[in-house]
Structure formats: C-alpha cells, structure tokens
Write a protein that holds these residues in place. Structure first.
Motif, mmCIF file in Angstrom:
data_model
loop_
_atom_site.group_PDB
_atom_site.id
_atom_site.type_symbol
_atom_site.label_atom_id
_atom_site.label_comp_id
_atom_site.label_asym_id
_atom_site.label_seq_id
_atom_site.Cartn_x
_atom_site.Cartn_y
_atom_site.Cartn_z
ATOM 1 N N LYS A 224 0.851 -1.186 0.000
ATOM 2 C CA LYS A 224 0.000 0.000 0.000
ATOM 3 C C LYS A 224 0.897 1.251 0.000
ATOM 4 C CE LYS A 224 1.469 0.776 4.051
ATOM 5 N NZ LYS A 224 2.395 1.924 4.184
ATOM 6 N N PRO A 225 0.410 2.360 -0.578
ATOM 7 C CA PRO A 225 -0.782 2.445 -1.413
ATOM 8 C C PRO A 225 -0.507 1.834 -2.780
ATOM 9 C CG PRO A 225 0.378 4.523 -1.467
ATOM 10 C CD PRO A 225 1.129 3.648 -0.502
ATOM 11 N N LEU A 226 -1.570 1.332 -3.411
ATOM 12 C CA LEU A 226 -1.405 0.666 -4.700
ATOM 13 C C LEU A 226 -0.675 1.567 -5.690
ATOM 14 C CD1 LEU A 226 -2.002 -1.846 -6.364
ATOM 15 C CD2 LEU A 226 -4.209 -0.830 -6.977
ATOM 16 N N CYS B 290 -3.612 5.835 4.947
ATOM 17 C CA CYS B 290 -4.432 4.966 4.098
ATOM 18 C C CYS B 290 -5.115 3.868 4.910
ATOM 19 C CB CYS B 290 -3.582 4.362 2.991
ATOM 20 S SG CYS B 290 -2.060 3.569 3.551
ATOM 21 N N TYR B 291 -4.538 3.486 6.050
ATOM 22 C CA TYR B 291 -5.147 2.453 6.888
ATOM 23 C C TYR B 291 -6.472 2.916 7.502
ATOM 24 C CZ TYR B 291 -1.049 -0.669 6.810
ATOM 25 O OH TYR B 291 -0.043 -1.533 6.435
ATOM 26 N N ALA C 161 -7.145 10.199 11.474
ATOM 27 C CA ALA C 161 -5.956 11.010 11.726
ATOM 28 C C ALA C 161 -4.713 10.203 11.426
ATOM 29 C CB ALA C 161 -5.941 11.503 13.168
ATOM 30 N N THR C 162 -3.639 10.919 11.093
ATOM 31 C CA THR C 162 -2.380 10.262 10.773
ATOM 32 C C THR C 162 -1.223 11.200 11.065
ATOM 33 O OG1 THR C 162 -1.256 8.962 9.066
ATOM 34 C CG2 THR C 162 -2.253 11.029 8.358
ATOM 35 N N GLY C 163 -0.025 10.689 10.951
ATOM 36 C CA GLY C 163 1.164 11.508 11.129
ATOM 37 C C GLY C 163 2.418 10.671 11.089
ATOM 38 N N LEU D 222 -8.130 9.185 -0.499
ATOM 39 C CA LEU D 222 -6.822 9.744 -0.148
ATOM 40 C C LEU D 222 -6.493 10.946 -1.029
ATOM 41 C CD1 LEU D 222 -4.891 6.383 0.280
ATOM 42 C CD2 LEU D 222 -5.512 7.962 2.114
ATOM 43 N N ASP D 223 -6.842 10.880 -2.306
ATOM 44 C CA ASP D 223 -6.648 12.034 -3.194
ATOM 45 C C ASP D 223 -7.425 13.240 -2.677
ATOM 46 O OD1 ASP D 223 -5.114 10.396 -4.818
ATOM 47 O OD2 ASP D 223 -6.634 10.186 -6.376
#
Length: 670
Positions: free
Chosen positions: A97-99, A183-184, A237-239, A329-330
């Motif tokens: 991932k990501p594809l 992405c998860y 959320a991410t980072g 994601l885009d």
C-alpha cells in the motif's frame, strides 16, 4: 499451481524484510527470489532471509521464469511502474500500500492486471487478518452495537530521526502520513461504513480535512472528517512526526467497539482483542481472536488462495475497493493542498507507459478516417477532454488512449474555465506528441458567440494549449443573428494565418451549415470541413444543454450521406443510456438521463441493442457505438471516458460491422 507459490520480492527495504519473515511461515508460498538495484543489496537480503535467487535489478527478477508472483515493496512513486511491468511479465501481484500514488495510477495497474490475466491485490495485511473478519461479523452479522453512526481511526507515529530526504519526509518519495499510514484508517472507515449499509465498502460523500505541511512539503500530521451514505461519520488522523493513539473506535446506536490494535493484529501470530461495550453494560465484553502465524504469512496464504479469482475476496482489498480508497486519499490530500513532485507534468511518467516512451501498443485496434485540410489520420474514436480535472487523471487517460491508437482529442474554451485545455496542452508537450495528435478546439459558445468573441477565445485557447495552432477549430454554438458570411470570413482569416487547418461548427443547424458552405463557394473561401452535432442510436428527447442540435433523424442522416460531410458525434452513446443497468423505466435516479433520453421508442431501441449484443456476445454499449461508426457517411464518435475500464470496453465497438439492414432494425425502421 504447484504445492507452494514461488514468490519474489521487488525491493529490499524494511517492509520487504517483514514480508520475507512472513513467507517463511506461509503454508502456501515460498520465497524464491529477490530483486534489488544492486547485486550487493540483493546478496545482503538473500543472506539474511535465505533467498537462493538474488537478482541485481528489478528487470532481472521480472524475467525469472521460476517466479510466479511478486511482492512490490519499492518506494511509493515506483509502485505503478513496476507493478505494470510485472503484470506485463505475467507475474501475479501483491503491491504494498498504497497501490499507486493516486487513483489514476491505481486504474492503470488494475488495467494491466486485467489485460495480462494476473492476480492483483493491494497489501493491506490487516484486511486479511482473522481479527478483521471477526470485526466484520460482529458489526454486519451480529449487529452487536446496532446501527453504526460514528467511526474514529488513527494511525500515526513519531519518526524522531527521519532525515528530510528519507522516504517518510521527502516529497520526491511521496512522503508524509496520509499515503504511508493514513491509508489504513481511511480503508477501515470505508470498510465499516460499507458493511454497516449492506455493502462490501462505502465511498465518502464528502471529505473535509486539515493538516500540517512541513519544510519538505509533505504532511507531518493531518486529520479528516468523512461523511458516508446513511450519515455515518468518520474521523481519521495520521502523522509521521506525531505519536497518537493507534486505535479504532466504532460507535453505534446500542454501544461501541474498541479495537486496540487494528493495523497489525497478532503481528507474530497468537491472539488479539476486540472490546465490545454494549449499551447498559458497565464492563466491555472481551473477544479474543487467534491467528495461527505471522500476519504477513497470513497475507501470503490469502494471496495463494485467491489467485484463481484474480482479485481478493472480502474483506481483502478488491480492485474497486483500492480505487475508492485512493480516491478518498486524493481528496484528503487535495483538501490540504498536498501534491507530490512526481505527479507534476514535467516528471509524471509512471502511468500506463510505465516509464517508457509513449507509443501505440500492439493491442491497438483503432480505425481512422480523414477530414479535409487535416494531413494526419483522424481516429474514429475521439477523446473528449472535459472531465479529467487533474494532471494525473488526464495523463493516465490520454496515455492509454494514445497507446490504443487514438490520435484525436476534443476540448473547448469553456470546459472547466480553461483547465482542460491547459491539461491537454501539458500532456502533449511533456509527451512530445504534437505532430502525432489531432487537436480539436472549440470556442464561441453562447452567449459569447460572435466573430469578435471567437477571435479572442481562439487566441486564449491556443495559449492555454501551449501551441500556435489547432488542427480543427469548431464554433461551439451558432448565433443566427450574425450573418453566416461573417463567421465564414473570420474563420478563413484564422485559417490563412495558420491557427488551424480546418474548421466547422458544433450544434449548428444543417440549413445554416449549407448556407455557410454556399457563401464560401460563392466567395472563394474555405467552407465547413466537419460538423459536430449530437448523433446516437437513442433519440435525444430533450437537449442536455441549451443550444444543442441533434442530427440523428432520418432527414439529417440523408443530408450527411449526400454531402459526405464528416460528423463528429457527441453523446454518441446517449450519455450512458445503453450502459447495462443505467436505463430502465423504473430507474429514475439520474435526472439528466431521464429528461434527455427516456422515451418509449428509446426503450424499444434498448431492447433491440440487448438482443443483438447477446447474439454477438458483446456489450450493449458496443452495439450502440457501432451504430454510429457504421453509418453510410463519415462519422467519428466523441467519447468521454472517466475510467480506463470505460475506454477498454468502448474500444471493442471498433471491430463490429453492421449491415444497412441491421442499422435499420436497431433504429426501429423494420
């Protein structure tokens, strides 16, 4: 397949090592080879993980006849190139991932897998873990928390020693949190929202986001709120420079679920836990899930079990699921203003061409015609450039069309405020194909439909396109208040100045076209070389836009046959009327389709199209498009695919021949 699937790994980074450890425990797969960018790196990896076949290049690994499946573990910007090349080498694919960097790249990878009949899955290992299957069962089948209303999911960490040029922070390597681990939670939210509404996954209706872009231009931490059908809300959320609680909470009408370790449950095998907080209970119910082996081994076994179906079983990542995930994601990246350097026109090459020079593919079945004044072959299918609003999307669609033999591209001054002309121009310039393509530009749309407006818009269009000439210029609308000779005169002035080679009109009545060409002949001028009106098997009941003109009736067809005037047919497939499942008397979800194409006679035509499609073993849209292409006068069909799958299925119509009797029967004339 043999007893064990012979696997190779493309890349030798940490994630490649984790997968190698998992393969050692796999019951269905074995690690047969590794490929790196140097022999030394391949040897180090091979020594550590006991790999016998060690290739000094990715190309050598792809050429290894003893390898059946490949795990693509390169940095993100290289996923598309090597996945496509591997598919063309007939290797089954598990892609980290990501594809792809974005949804258009994912489309290109999926199309390569379809064309080469190989398995393809995006490597979200948590999706195939026993814990995720149990979570799906609790929510969908047992409804332990009632109706799902809110999802909270986070995947974030603090990489304290990450250098600016590392894969985590470098823009050139598509660093940042959103693609690496954000992405998860997006994939989890889409999974839960989907099963909560009776589907495999759901795509968000709306995405709102905020994020912090660091010195390297990537997201160091970011968050998003997604709204799904049924008013299910997700907070994600991410980072990569911020520690957060990596957990998933799902709130419903009768309680809530906590998944303490959603992303790598039972990483090394063993047990994992889901906590169910039921309404009215003071203590949660602890549900233990066992996993027999290391999680990457589970993933390898899942791939082997699904190879014959060519894509994953639910809740693994199907092709449509991966496409939807990357679209979300885009949208998240767009909301915070994050574009990667690798996606920009000067460097963006990793689409269908997989880093190679753009060329017509041996698979191409394109047919060609001629338009007076144009010294290039004009493809019978014309790519409508009106809905690819980002360069990655435009590039992957245009690359594919060119590879299929498509030469002709149609755009207009009015489309998306000039965005489409700019994108087409960028693509032509950076692919270096100006001499190989036919550019159809259009201007003078109502209400700015005068010779003066036409001149201004023509210059603006050429500037946006980055060229000094179009091949064909069409007046986008007619203005009957302007004497036809004034339009003919100004078009001849621009033609003489070399700003285009041929001209015509779009949505002009045939009587006005006749008047224009009579004026041109009487005054020694060039006349219309083509007309672009609506033409399709389905009768246009009502125009989709003001000022549209159809040429599908018997009188118009007779005129084109007498005049031998090329017809550039827009809405050649009646804007989806013939797509299976789109049109039915009781299906009225698409207001435009209902307004413009629904009628008793069109439904009778639809029935005949389905009947002929069954006999010919093709899609109904192929029959409808073949009707346009098999007329007894020169026709070119404008098509507007938004996805590569639409281009692929459309192209089959080029190989269909219909007799005059068949044309008449389809059109209810017999």
């Amino acid at each position: 397949m043999p007893e064990k699937l012979a696997c190779g790994i493309v890349g030798t980074g940490s994630i490649a090592g984790a997968f190698a450890e998992g393969l050692a425990q796999s019951r269905a797969g074995t690690l047969a080879a590794v490929g790196s960018r140097s022999q030394a790196s391949a040897d180090r990896f091979g020594e550590k993980y006991n790999v016998a076949r060690r290739h000094p290049s990715y190309e050598a690994l792809l050429a290894d006849p003893q390898v059946q499946a490949l795990y693509i573990a390169t940095p993100h910007p290289a996923h598309a190139e090597w996945a496509i090349k591997a598919a063309r080498a007939k290797k089954h694919l598990l892609v980290e991932k990501p594809l792809g960097l974005n949804a258009p790249e994912a489309m290109a990878i999926i199309e390569a897998a379809i064309e080469n009949d190989v398995f393809l899955m995006e490597a979200f290992m948590y999706r195939v873990a026993p814990q995720t299957a149990r979570l799906v069962e609790l929510i969908r089948d047992q409804k332990v928390i009632g109706d799902v209303r809110m999802i909270q999911a986070t995947y974030s960490f603090q990489a304290r020693n990450a250098a600016p040029d590392s894969r985590l922070l470098a823009n050139a390597l598509a660093g940042g949190g959103i693609l690496d681990v954000g992405c998860y939670p997006i994939s989890m939210a889409r999974l839960i929202a989907g099963i909560a509404t009776g589907k495999s996954f759901a795509d968000p209706i709306d995405v709102k986001a905020a994020g912090h872009l660091g010195a390297t231009g990537v997201d160091e931490w970011a968050a998003a709120v997604l709204r799904f059908p049924g008013d299910i809300i997700a907070q994600v959320a991410t980072g990569v420079l911020l520690n957060q609680e990596n957990a998933c909470r799902i709130y419903g009408s009768d309680g809530w679920i906590l998944v303490p370790n959603p992303w790598a449950p039972a990483r090394n095998g063993g047990s994992s836990t889901i906590l169910v907080h039921r309404a009215g209970k003071t203590e949660p119910e602890e549900i233990t899930v066992e996993s027999p082996i290391q999680i990457y081994g589970v993933e390898a076994d899942f791939v082997a079990a699904n190879i014959s179906q060519r894509q994953a079983a639910h809740p693994g990542m199907t092709w449509d699921d991966s496409l939807g995930n990357l679209r979300a994601l885009d949208a998240w990246r767009a909301a915070i203003g994050l574009t990667y350097e690798a996606e920009k026109p000067p460097t963006y090459r990793t689409t269908t061409v997989a880093g190679s020079p753009l060329a017509v593919s041996p698979r191409a079945n394109m047919k060609y015609g001629a338009i007076a004044g144009v010294d290039k072959k004009v493809s019978r299918l014309v790519m409508g450039c009106d809905n690819q609003t980002t360069f990655p999307h435009a590039a992957v669609m245009f690359d594919d069309f060119f590879e299929r033999g498509g030469t002709t591209f149609d755009t207009a001054w009015i489309y998306h405020g000039g965005t489409m002309e700019r994108l087409l121009g960028q693509w032509i310039r950076h692919r270096n194909v100006r001499d190989q393509v036919v550019v159809i530009a259009k201007g003078a749309h109502t209400p700015l439909c005068t010779p003066r407006d036409l001149t201004r818009q023509l210059h603006e269009s050429l500037d946006r396109l980055g060229t000094d000439h179009a091949d064909i210029y069409l007046m986008h609308r007619d203005n009957p208040e302007v004497p036809v000779g004034e339009f003919v005169d100004v078009m001849n002035e621009h033609r003489a100045a070399g700003r285009f080679s041929a001209f015509g009109g779009s949505n002009w009545s045939l009587d006005r076209v006749r008047q224009a060409n009579e004026y041109a002949q009487e005054n020694g001028r060039a006349g219309f070389a083509a007309v672009s009106n609506n033409f399709s098997l389905a009768r246009m009941v009502e125009a989709p836009w003001a000022g549209c003109v159809s040429a599908s009736d018997a009188d118009a067809r007779a005129w084109f046959e007498r005049a031998r005037m090329p017809l550039l047919a827009w809405s050649s497939q009646a804007r989806g009327f013939f797509v299976p499942g789109r049109a039915a008397p009781d299906n009225r979800d698409d207001a435009e389709l209902v307004r413009c194409w629904y009628s008793d006679d069109n439904f009778r035509r639809l029935d005949r199209v389905h009947e002929m499609a069954r006999r010919r073993n093709v899609l109904p849209i192929n029959i409808a498009l073949a009707y346009v292409l098999n007329q007894p006068f020169p026709t070119f069909a404008l098509v507007g695919p938004r996805q590569l799958s639409e281009t692929r299925t459309t192209a089959a119509a080029l190989d269909l021949e219909l007799t005059p009797d068949e044309l008449g029967w389809l059109n209810l004339e017999s």
